[in-house]
Structure formats: structure tokens, C-alpha cells
Design an enzyme around this catalytic site. Structure first.
Site, short mmCIF file in Angstrom:
data_model
loop_
_atom_site.label_atom_id
_atom_site.label_comp_id
_atom_site.label_asym_id
_atom_site.label_seq_id
_atom_site.Cartn_x
_atom_site.Cartn_y
_atom_site.Cartn_z
CE LYS A 1 -2.00 0.15 3.91
NZ LYS A 1 -1.52 1.05 4.95
NE ARG B 1 1.57 -6.64 11.83
CZ ARG B 1 2.72 -6.65 11.13
NH1 ARG B 1 3.63 -7.56 11.36
NH2 ARG B 1 2.94 -5.73 10.22
NE ARG C 1 8.96 -5.27 13.06
CZ ARG C 1 8.04 -4.48 12.53
NH1 ARG C 1 8.35 -3.25 12.19
NH2 ARG C 1 6.82 -4.90 12.33
NE ARG D 1 7.91 -6.38 6.06
CZ ARG D 1 6.97 -5.56 6.48
NH1 ARG D 1 6.77 -5.36 7.78
NH2 ARG D 1 6.22 -4.92 5.61
NE ARG E 1 -2.96 2.35 10.65
CZ ARG E 1 -2.10 1.75 9.84
NH1 ARG E 1 -2.39 0.57 9.34
NH2 ARG E 1 -0.96 2.32 9.53
#
Ligand SMILES: [Zn+2]
Length: 213
Positions: free
Chosen positions: A13, A171, A160, A127, A88
Site C-alpha cells: 500500500k 495482525r 522483529r 523480513r 484504519r
């Protein structure tokens, strides 16, 4: 043109919002940047936002909305802007409509970049970030030259804690439950984009849907 971008974490996004803002020649308003700038400048709202962020709490909607409202009243937003990271929730979408109404304007398009959860898991799970310079890497899409080492500064790469599968699944669940009502709220101006293809192809679809050059 005022455009809202929707998409799950990992859907691309932010990348697309930046590209489209450039093409439309309007500001790209990412709420994260807005917070950081306001904190840096030490504005009243910035300090207020900072007090929440320091506690690890979410910045309340009314603070964010005021910040957006200030930003939108600046001359460079007259012809439009691209929102990234906001709204959101349904409440935020309604509040944004309120702000737009006070400026005698409205949201013209809502772009929803859809990517299947399985693909998002793959994207988000791989990631790695440099401990020293924060450069992001991805084990599939943009791996470092040497495993575990930053190309730019030689720093150590780490994952992370919230990039593990369970956390990501959670999430995404939160994202879907908050976003479904927003999609419905914007249904008259909603454009659904297939985000599971390469970046340039995603941009192409958006441009086509918006008829911008
Ligand atoms: Zn580095």
C-alpha cells in the site's frame, strides 16, 4: 483527487500510494510521517501525539484527525492528496469524511489492494532489518548479498519479534475485521486491485482504474 489507500500489512500500500501521489502530483500523506514531522517540529499536536507514543499507546483518533485537518488545509492539498495509513477503522473513515466536508470536498476514490493471506504471510515472514541502519531486506524478494549481513553498512540483520507467523496471522485477522466495514463504507468509490502481482503491474491496474497518466 482525494484518494484513500487500503491494504493489509505487506500488500504494498505504501509503495503504491507514493507512486500514485507522484503521478497525480498531489501530496502523499502517510500518518506515520505526519506524526514524526509534528513531533520533530514540536507543534502542540506533535507533543500531544508524542506523549502517547512514548507510553507505547495508540495516538487517539481526535489527535490524528486534528493533525490531518491541519495538513489538509495547507495549499498544496487543494487539488487533492493520497492518504496512506488512514483510515484504519470505520470511525476514522467517518471522521475523515467530516474533515473533508468542512473543506467542502470529499474522498473521490478508495483503492483496496488485495493480496491473499497466504501470500502476505510469505511476504511478511521473510523480513529482516539491519540493526544499525534499519535497511529492510527480504529472504525471497530482496535478500542481502551475504546472509545475515547488511549490504550497506555491514550491520547485523535481525527479525522483529512481531514478524513471526502467529503474530502476523493475528495482525491480518485484526486488519480484516477492521477493514471490512470500511470497504462497505466506501463501496460507491471502491476500486479493488489485485496486489498479488509485481509492483509495476499493480500500479498499472490502479492507473487504469483512476484514469491518471
Ligand atoms: Zn545496515
Amino acid at each position: 483527487m482525494f484518494v484513500v489507500f487500503l491494504g493489509a500489512p505487506g500488500a504494498g500500500k505504501g509503495t503504491q500510494a507514493a507512486v500514485i501521489a507522484k503521478k497525480l502530483d498531489v501530496p502523499h500523506i502517510a500518518t506515520g510521517d505526519l506524526f514524526r514531522q509534528a513531533v520533530q517540529k514540536g507543534t502542540k499536536l506533535g507533543l500531544l501525539a508524542k506523549s502517547y507514543m512514548e507510553k507505547g499507546a495508540l495516538v487517539p483518533d481526535e489527535v490524528t484527525i486534528q493533525m490531518l485537518s491541519e495538513r489538509l488545509s495547507q495549499p498544496d492539498c487543494k487539488e487533492g492528496c493520497v492518504f496512506d495509513g488512514f483510515p484504519r477503522t470505520l470511525d476514522q473513515a467517518k471522521a475523515l469524511d467530516g474533515v473533508m466536508a468542512t473543506l467542502k470536498s470529499k474522498i473521490d476514490k478508495a483503492i483496496d489492494i488485495e493480496v491473499p493471506d497466504a501470500e502476505l504471510l510469505k511476504r511478511l515472514g521473510g523480513r529482516w532489518i539491519c540493526r544499525k541502519c534499519q535497511t529492510p531486506y527480504h529472504q525471497v524478494f530482496s535478500p542481502p548479498k551475504v546472509k545475515g549481513v547488511c549490504d550497506k553498512c555491514g550491520g547485523e540483520l535481525y527479525q522483529r519479534a512481531d514478524d513471526n507467523e502467529e503474530t502476523i496471522k493475528n495482525r491480518l485477522k485484526v486488519y480484516h475485521s477492521q477493514t471490512t466495514p470500511i470497504l462497505n463504507f466506501y463501496k460507491d468509490k471502491l476500486v479493488t486491485i489485485d496486489g498479488a502481482v509485481e509492483i509495476a503491474k499493480v500500479t498499472e491496474q490502479i492507473v487504469k482504474a483512476m484514469r491518471v497518466k
